[in-house]
Write a protein that holds these residues in place. Structure first.
Motif, PDB file in Angstrom:
ATOM      1  N   ARG A   7       1.088  -0.977   0.056  1.00 46.90           N
ATOM      2  CA  ARG A   7      -0.021  -0.276   0.114  1.00 46.90           C
ATOM      3  C   ARG A   7       0.648   1.707   0.042  1.00 46.90           C
ATOM      4  O   ARG A   7       0.214   2.204   0.336  1.00 46.90           O
ATOM      5  CB  ARG A   7      -0.638   0.009   0.859  1.00 46.90           C
ATOM      6  CG  ARG A   7      -1.864  -1.256   1.347  1.00 46.90           C
ATOM      7  CD  ARG A   7      -2.395  -2.179   0.540  1.00 46.90           C
ATOM      8  NE  ARG A   7      -3.497  -0.989  -0.738  1.00 46.90           N
ATOM      9  CZ  ARG A   7      -3.541  -1.437  -1.896  1.00 46.90           C
ATOM     10  NH1 ARG A   7      -3.125  -2.433  -2.522  1.00 46.90           N
ATOM     11  NH2 ARG A   7      -4.543  -0.710  -2.304  1.00 46.90           N
ATOM     12  N   TRP A   8       1.973   1.163  -0.107  1.00 47.56           N
ATOM     13  CA  TRP A   8       2.627   2.353  -0.016  1.00 47.56           C
ATOM     14  C   TRP A   8       2.502   3.299  -1.881  1.00 47.56           C
ATOM     15  O   TRP A   8       2.353   2.385  -2.500  1.00 47.56           O
ATOM     16  CB  TRP A   8       4.156   2.405  -0.324  1.00 47.56           C
ATOM     17  CG  TRP A   8       4.875   1.147   1.359  1.00 47.56           C
ATOM     18  CD1 TRP A   8       4.919   0.329   1.876  1.00 47.56           C
ATOM     19  CD2 TRP A   8       5.397   2.503   2.241  1.00 47.56           C
ATOM     20  NE1 TRP A   8       5.722   0.192   2.415  1.00 47.56           N
ATOM     21  CE2 TRP A   8       5.158   1.681   3.052  1.00 47.56           C
ATOM     22  CE3 TRP A   8       5.157   3.743   2.492  1.00 47.56           C
ATOM     23  CZ2 TRP A   8       6.218   2.109   4.560  1.00 47.56           C
ATOM     24  CZ3 TRP A   8       5.473   4.751   3.448  1.00 47.56           C
ATOM     25  CH2 TRP A   8       5.646   3.764   4.872  1.00 47.56           C
ATOM     26  N   VAL A   9       2.667   4.525  -1.770  1.00 46.66           N
ATOM     27  CA  VAL A   9       1.677   5.546  -2.683  1.00 46.66           C
ATOM     28  C   VAL A   9       3.522   6.342  -3.091  1.00 46.66           C
ATOM     29  O   VAL A   9       3.560   7.297  -1.657  1.00 46.66           O
ATOM     30  CB  VAL A   9       0.714   5.998  -2.756  1.00 46.66           C
ATOM     31  CG1 VAL A   9       0.591   7.176  -3.691  1.00 46.66           C
ATOM     32  CG2 VAL A   9      -0.354   5.868  -2.228  1.00 46.66           C
ATOM     33  N   LYS A  10       4.009   6.009  -4.181  1.00 45.46           N
ATOM     34  CA  LYS A  10       5.326   6.807  -4.076  1.00 45.46           C
ATOM     35  C   LYS A  10       5.182   7.878  -4.992  1.00 45.46           C
ATOM     36  O   LYS A  10       4.510   8.291  -5.657  1.00 45.46           O
ATOM     37  CB  LYS A  10       6.386   5.962  -4.980  1.00 45.46           C
ATOM     38  CG  LYS A  10       6.671   4.247  -4.356  1.00 45.46           C
ATOM     39  CD  LYS A  10       8.034   4.014  -4.782  1.00 45.46           C
ATOM     40  CE  LYS A  10       7.389   3.476  -5.855  1.00 45.46           C
ATOM     41  NZ  LYS A  10       8.849   2.047  -6.595  1.00 45.46           N
ATOM     42  N   LEU A  11       6.272   8.822  -4.522  1.00 43.27           N
ATOM     43  CA  LEU A  11       5.576  10.164  -5.725  1.00 43.27           C
ATOM     44  C   LEU A  11       7.439  10.614  -6.498  1.00 43.27           C
ATOM     45  O   LEU A  11       8.287  10.075  -5.680  1.00 43.27           O
ATOM     46  CB  LEU A  11       5.705  11.584  -4.102  1.00 43.27           C
ATOM     47  CG  LEU A  11       6.386  12.903  -4.831  1.00 43.27           C
ATOM     48  CD1 LEU A  11       5.295  13.563  -6.029  1.00 43.27           C
ATOM     49  CD2 LEU A  11       6.113  13.962  -3.442  1.00 43.27           C
ATOM     50  N   TYR A  12       6.730  10.882  -7.609  1.00 39.26           N
ATOM     51  CA  TYR A  12       7.962  10.527  -8.012  1.00 39.26           C
ATOM     52  C   TYR A  12       8.125  12.390  -9.194  1.00 39.26           C
ATOM     53  O   TYR A  12       7.048  13.100  -9.112  1.00 39.26           O
ATOM     54  CB  TYR A  12       8.081   9.879  -9.466  1.00 39.26           C
ATOM     55  CG  TYR A  12       8.519   8.380  -8.759  1.00 39.26           C
ATOM     56  CD1 TYR A  12       9.851   7.882  -9.567  1.00 39.26           C
ATOM     57  CD2 TYR A  12       7.476   7.887  -9.085  1.00 39.26           C
ATOM     58  CE1 TYR A  12      10.661   6.894  -9.049  1.00 39.26           C
ATOM     59  CE2 TYR A  12       7.908   6.311  -8.525  1.00 39.26           C
ATOM     60  CZ  TYR A  12       8.754   5.592  -9.090  1.00 39.26           C
ATOM     61  OH  TYR A  12       9.403   4.470  -7.941  1.00 39.26           O
ATOM     62  N   LYS A  13       9.495  13.104  -9.485  1.00 38.68           N
ATOM     63  CA  LYS A  13       9.063  14.329  -9.816  1.00 38.68           C
ATOM     64  C   LYS A  13      10.104  14.418 -10.569  1.00 38.68           C
ATOM     65  O   LYS A  13      10.993  13.682 -11.169  1.00 38.68           O
ATOM     66  CB  LYS A  13      10.268  15.337  -8.932  1.00 38.68           C
ATOM     67  CG  LYS A  13      10.091  17.062  -9.500  1.00 38.68           C
ATOM     68  CD  LYS A  13      11.086  17.421  -8.581  1.00 38.68           C
ATOM     69  CE  LYS A  13      11.740  19.122  -8.875  1.00 38.68           C
ATOM     70  NZ  LYS A  13      11.832  20.232  -7.587  1.00 38.68           N
ATOM     71  N   VAL A  14       9.263  14.578 -12.355  1.00 35.58           N
ATOM     72  CA  VAL A  14       9.503  14.965 -13.328  1.00 35.58           C
ATOM     73  C   VAL A  14       9.961  15.771 -13.710  1.00 35.58           C
ATOM     74  O   VAL A  14       9.090  16.819 -13.664  1.00 35.58           O
ATOM     75  CB  VAL A  14       9.062  13.901 -14.395  1.00 35.58           C
ATOM     76  CG1 VAL A  14       9.435  13.723 -15.756  1.00 35.58           C
ATOM     77  CG2 VAL A  14       8.515  12.581 -13.788  1.00 35.58           C
ATOM     78  N   LEU A  15      10.732  16.249 -14.619  1.00 35.92           N
ATOM     79  CA  LEU A  15      11.280  18.001 -14.996  1.00 35.92           C
ATOM     80  C   LEU A  15      10.514  18.426 -16.625  1.00 35.92           C
ATOM     81  O   LEU A  15      10.435  17.064 -17.512  1.00 35.92           O
ATOM     82  CB  LEU A  15      12.749  17.748 -15.467  1.00 35.92           C
ATOM     83  CG  LEU A  15      13.872  18.310 -13.879  1.00 35.92           C
ATOM     84  CD1 LEU A  15      15.362  18.424 -14.284  1.00 35.92           C
ATOM     85  CD2 LEU A  15      12.717  18.627 -13.191  1.00 35.92           C
ATOM     86  N   ASP A  16      10.001  19.446 -16.932  1.00 34.72           N
ATOM     87  CA  ASP A  16       9.411  19.816 -17.368  1.00 34.72           C
ATOM     88  C   ASP A  16      10.810  19.971 -19.026  1.00 34.72           C
ATOM     89  O   ASP A  16      10.736  20.723 -19.370  1.00 34.72           O
ATOM     90  CB  ASP A  16       8.760  20.515 -17.677  1.00 34.72           C
ATOM     91  CG  ASP A  16       7.826  21.076 -19.160  1.00 34.72           C
ATOM     92  OD1 ASP A  16       8.125  20.173 -20.284  1.00 34.72           O
ATOM     93  OD2 ASP A  16       6.860  21.720 -19.396  1.00 34.72           O
ATOM     94  N   GLN A  17      10.978  18.875 -18.876  1.00 31.89           N
ATOM     95  CA  GLN A  17      12.504  18.573 -20.435  1.00 31.89           C
ATOM     96  C   GLN A  17      11.726  17.258 -21.600  1.00 31.89           C
ATOM     97  O   GLN A  17      12.837  16.320 -20.997  1.00 31.89           O
ATOM     98  CB  GLN A  17      13.779  18.172 -19.570  1.00 31.89           C
ATOM     99  CG  GLN A  17      14.159  19.384 -18.667  1.00 31.89           C
ATOM    100  CD  GLN A  17      15.468  18.727 -17.857  1.00 31.89           C
ATOM    101  OE1 GLN A  17      15.986  18.064 -18.141  1.00 31.89           O
ATOM    102  NE2 GLN A  17      15.742  19.950 -17.064  1.00 31.89           N
ATOM    103  N   VAL A  25      13.758   8.839 -12.760  1.00 36.11           N
ATOM    104  CA  VAL A  25      13.973   9.312 -11.458  1.00 36.11           C
ATOM    105  C   VAL A  25      13.408   8.058 -10.509  1.00 36.11           C
ATOM    106  O   VAL A  25      12.826   7.322 -11.029  1.00 36.11           O
ATOM    107  CB  VAL A  25      12.195   9.689 -12.474  1.00 36.11           C
ATOM    108  CG1 VAL A  25      13.087  10.721 -13.059  1.00 36.11           C
ATOM    109  CG2 VAL A  25      11.264   9.214 -12.364  1.00 36.11           C
ATOM    110  N   SER A  26      13.976   8.828  -9.624  1.00 41.43           N
ATOM    111  CA  SER A  26      13.807   7.881  -8.215  1.00 41.43           C
ATOM    112  C   SER A  26      12.809   8.424  -7.261  1.00 41.43           C
ATOM    113  O   SER A  26      12.176  10.146  -7.222  1.00 41.43           O
ATOM    114  CB  SER A  26      15.183   7.939  -7.749  1.00 41.43           C
ATOM    115  OG  SER A  26      16.387   7.194  -7.930  1.00 41.43           O
ATOM    116  N   PRO A  27      12.208   8.011  -6.609  1.00 35.02           N
ATOM    117  CA  PRO A  27      11.199   8.377  -5.664  1.00 35.02           C
ATOM    118  C   PRO A  27      11.691   8.345  -4.441  1.00 35.02           C
ATOM    119  O   PRO A  27      12.559   8.984  -3.967  1.00 35.02           O
ATOM    120  CB  PRO A  27      10.907   6.932  -4.556  1.00 35.02           C
ATOM    121  CG  PRO A  27      11.759   5.988  -5.209  1.00 35.02           C
ATOM    122  CD  PRO A  27      12.876   6.531  -6.772  1.00 35.02           C
ATOM    123  N   ILE A  28      10.959  10.474  -4.632  1.00 33.46           N
ATOM    124  CA  ILE A  28      11.277  11.464  -3.531  1.00 33.46           C
ATOM    125  C   ILE A  28      10.767  11.782  -1.982  1.00 33.46           C
ATOM    126  O   ILE A  28      10.930  11.303  -0.831  1.00 33.46           O
ATOM    127  CB  ILE A  28      11.295  13.136  -3.580  1.00 33.46           C
ATOM    128  CG1 ILE A  28       9.518  13.460  -4.260  1.00 33.46           C
ATOM    129  CG2 ILE A  28      12.542  13.149  -5.355  1.00 33.46           C
ATOM    130  CD1 ILE A  28       9.406  14.639  -4.937  1.00 33.46           C
TER     131      ILE A  28
END
Length: 309
Positions: free
Chosen positions: A207-217, A224-227
């Motif tokens: 049940r873990w929800v992971k957050l990722y950040k992707v640049l607008d590039q 990308v790794s989970p932050i």
């Protein structure tokens, strides 16, 4: 009674015992399902109706059914975003055309637009950048087998894909991973300060929800790794950030999870609240229509307004 008859009688008795045991097991499973319980692969119970630990349930919102899209016009509503003229874009997911559908708040289909230079591998959500461009999240990954995911940059005036942001999850090594580790699907994201924030739909057991950040590039693939990550009782199917950037909403099965934030990177560290949704069906789309109020759509094309009291 012959030895053969005794053996037959014993066999029949054994079969009856097996049938009774199976019926009892099925009855227990049905009882758990009716009570909202499901059994996870690791033997733990999960209950989608139980509030997630660390969240406060609030009753300061009201849910209203706003309208319904015509099934003949809109076969599926997977994502939502506002248009410049006060209406809404929606779309279908994988297997549908590479098209956006403009609908009114009354659910009326106003326009159907084919996006040039795009393909709908598995579109899951929409968002709009501060730069005015519309972005389509082509990152549906039900089977966790995709090793290249995309976000499409759309010029609404010309109905064209003008840039593809490619990315992959740095922490995924197997395609697919083991069933209990299938946490590389995504159905919700938003745009903020030249970056996208993606929240996974966990199909595994923890049940873990992971957050990722992707640049607008657009261009080369980003790894990308989970932050950050957080355990939430239901699967996440949409996400948005309020216009003032102070709240993030995640859509789950029967719930909206609301976070007061200082920045998107710190979303899971903010104040956590959840709002119970009643009879919204399989809800897939969510957007803020103000700093507090939200619009929700389900796959059947129904629109709901979630309004602060």
């Amino acid at each position: 009674m012959t030895l053969k008859d005794k053996a037959l009688e014993l066999f029949v008795g054994l079969c009856l015992l097996i049938v009774v045991a199976c019926d009892a097991g099925n009855s227990k499973k049905e009882e758990k399902a009716e009570n909202g319980f499901m059994q996870e692969g690791n033997g733990k119970k999960k209950d989608k109706d139980t509030p997630t630990e660390g969240f406060t349930v609030i009753n300061t919102y009201e849910l209203f059914k706003l309208s319904k899209m015509d099934k003949g016009d809109v076969t599926e509503s997977s994502g939502l975003e506002q248009t410049a003229d006060g209406n809404y874009w929606t779309h279908g997911d994988g297997g549908n055309e590479a098209e956006l559908l403009k609908i009114s708040p009354d659910g009326e289909l106003l326009q159907k637009v084919i996006i040039t230079g795009a393909k709908n591998k598995d579109w899951e959500d929409l968002t709009r950048g501060e730069n005015g461009y519309l972005y389509i999240g082509d990152f549906g990954n039900n089977e966790n087998t995709r090793d290249s995911l995309e976000i499409l940059k759309i010029d609404e005036k010309n109905n064209r894909n003008v840039g593809t942001i490619r990315f992959a999850y740095a922490d995924q090594n197997d395609f697919p991973p083991a069933p209990e580790k299938m946490n590389f699907d995504c159905e919700g994201f938003f745009y903020h300060n030249n970056a996208f924030y993606l929240f996974t739909k966990n199909r595994g057991t923890d049940r873990w929800v992971k957050l990722y950040k992707v640049l607008d590039q657009p261009g080369a693939q980003q790894k990308v790794s989970p932050i950050d990550s957080l355990q939430i009782n239901t699967e996440i199917t949409a996400a948005d950030i309020s216009p003032d950037g102070k709240r993030i909403a995640l859509l789950g099965d029967g719930w909206v999870y609301l976070f007061e934030i200082a920045s998107p990177e710190q979303v899971f560290k903010g104040t956590k609240q959840q709002i119970k949704l009643e009879k919204t069906g399989q809800a897939e789309g969510l957007i803020f229509t103000s700093n507090t109020d939200m619009l929700i759509s389900n796959e059947a094309g129904k629109l709901f307004q979630l309004k602060a009291k």
